[in-house]
Design a protein around this motif. Structure first.
Motif, PDB file in Angstrom:
ATOM      1  N   ASP A  21       3.762  77.193  40.860  1.00 56.26           N
ATOM      2  CA  ASP A  21       3.683  76.017  40.000  1.00 56.26           C
ATOM      3  C   ASP A  21       2.232  75.719  39.640  1.00 56.26           C
ATOM      4  O   ASP A  21       1.895  75.464  38.487  1.00 56.26           O
ATOM      5  N   ALA A  78       6.383  70.142  34.594  1.00 52.13           N
ATOM      6  CA  ALA A  78       6.323  69.264  33.418  1.00 52.13           C
ATOM      7  C   ALA A  78       5.923  67.854  33.830  1.00 52.13           C
ATOM      8  O   ALA A  78       5.123  67.199  33.152  1.00 52.13           O
ATOM      9  N   SER A  79       6.484  67.400  34.928  1.00 54.79           N
ATOM     10  CA  SER A  79       6.171  66.053  35.413  1.00 54.79           C
ATOM     11  C   SER A  79       4.695  65.928  35.774  1.00 54.79           C
ATOM     12  O   SER A  79       4.034  64.941  35.424  1.00 54.79           O
ATOM     13  N   ASN A 113       9.069  75.789  39.179  1.00 57.00           N
ATOM     14  CA  ASN A 113       9.962  74.648  39.052  1.00 57.00           C
ATOM     15  C   ASN A 113       9.553  73.877  37.808  1.00 57.00           C
ATOM     16  O   ASN A 113       8.620  73.079  37.816  1.00 57.00           O
ATOM     17  N   GLU A 114      10.282  74.133  36.721  1.00 58.52           N
ATOM     18  CA  GLU A 114       9.889  73.597  35.415  1.00 58.52           C
ATOM     19  C   GLU A 114       9.784  72.080  35.422  1.00 58.52           C
ATOM     20  O   GLU A 114       8.870  71.507  34.835  1.00 58.52           O
ATOM     21  N   ARG A 115      10.715  71.440  36.101  1.00 61.17           N
ATOM     22  CA  ARG A 115      10.724  69.979  36.107  1.00 61.17           C
ATOM     23  C   ARG A 115       9.461  69.428  36.750  1.00 61.17           C
ATOM     24  O   ARG A 115       8.775  68.566  36.188  1.00 61.17           O
ATOM     25  N   LYS A 116       9.138  69.980  37.922  1.00 64.37           N
ATOM     26  CA  LYS A 116       7.962  69.474  38.622  1.00 64.37           C
ATOM     27  C   LYS A 116       6.681  69.765  37.849  1.00 64.37           C
ATOM     28  O   LYS A 116       5.775  68.928  37.777  1.00 64.37           O
TER      29      LYS A 116
END
Lengths: 122, 122
Positions: B66, A23-24, A18-21
DNA sequence: CCAATACATGAATACTTGATCATATATTAG
DNA sequence: CTAATATATGATCAAGTATTCATGTATTGG
């Protein structure tokens, strides 16, 4: 064995990431160097002998002989572990004649133990 | 090689030990069992890989994939360390299909890290 | 000065442990 | 069902580490 695949354009197509998570998390995480130092401090506290020494020093300074009597280890073992604690900046000492009085280096250490105890004592 | 001597009455005559301070420390110190558990918790936090995992989970739950991407270790290494963290009660997880989402087990862990950071960041 | 005391430390050893490799299990897409 | 994906795990091994033993240094009492 990376979990990525090259597609026809040569870009990476990730799988379940999950790229967003990611990155966050990467943004708010402390630097690797900071986390490494933090781990080092916890590692030093992660030995029963050293933990006993530190907790014995919570109230007042003690000499090596007192510590040896208190925690039930040999004088040599206590001395070796005191050096580790010194090198990590967790304890300091003053010499009075041939006696070395050890004490905690700063007040944070007490709060680290307190925070840990809350987890241990449920 | 105890630092004690038997005197003529058969009693112990200590050397440099300050009996009062030792007794006082012994009274207020946590039990050996508690200190041992406390050391175990810190030992688990005392590895860079596990420290990265825990700090990555400070904000929100993440899956193994992740975490693997975030901390730059192999999937196997991450999985092994997650088990250590699970066994110590530091993280928990839920399964959604074939994906395992990990999160911190309780709020104390954040305060342990915060207390440690205060020492590291001077 | 000399012996005893308080502490420190180098070497050796036994033990622990974190990573890798190979493989196993479980779930889902096709 | 079958292949691929996501994760877990046992075995192995190299590296780290805590203790002990022997000894060293420094200080002090006599």
């Amino acid at each position: 064995m990376k979990k990525v695949k090259k597609d026809k354009e040569g870009e990476c197509e990730v799988l379940c990431i999950n790229e967003r998570k990611v990155a966050s998390a990467r943004k708010t995480m402390k630097s690797d160097a900071t986390l490494f130092k933090l781990a080092e401090v916890f590692k030093v506290l992660g030995d029963p002998t050293r933990m006993k020494i530190v907790s014995a020093l919570l109230q007042e300074e003690l000499c090596v002989c007192d510590l040896t009597a208190l925690i039930g280890a040999s004088q040599s073992a206590v001395s070796h572990q005191l050096r580790v604690l010194r090198n990590m900046g967790l304890v300091k000492y003053r010499k009075d004649g041939r006696i070395a009085y050890y004490s905690l280096d700063d007040d944070h250490i007490s709060s680290i133990l307190t925070a840990g105890l809350k987890h241990v004592e449920e």
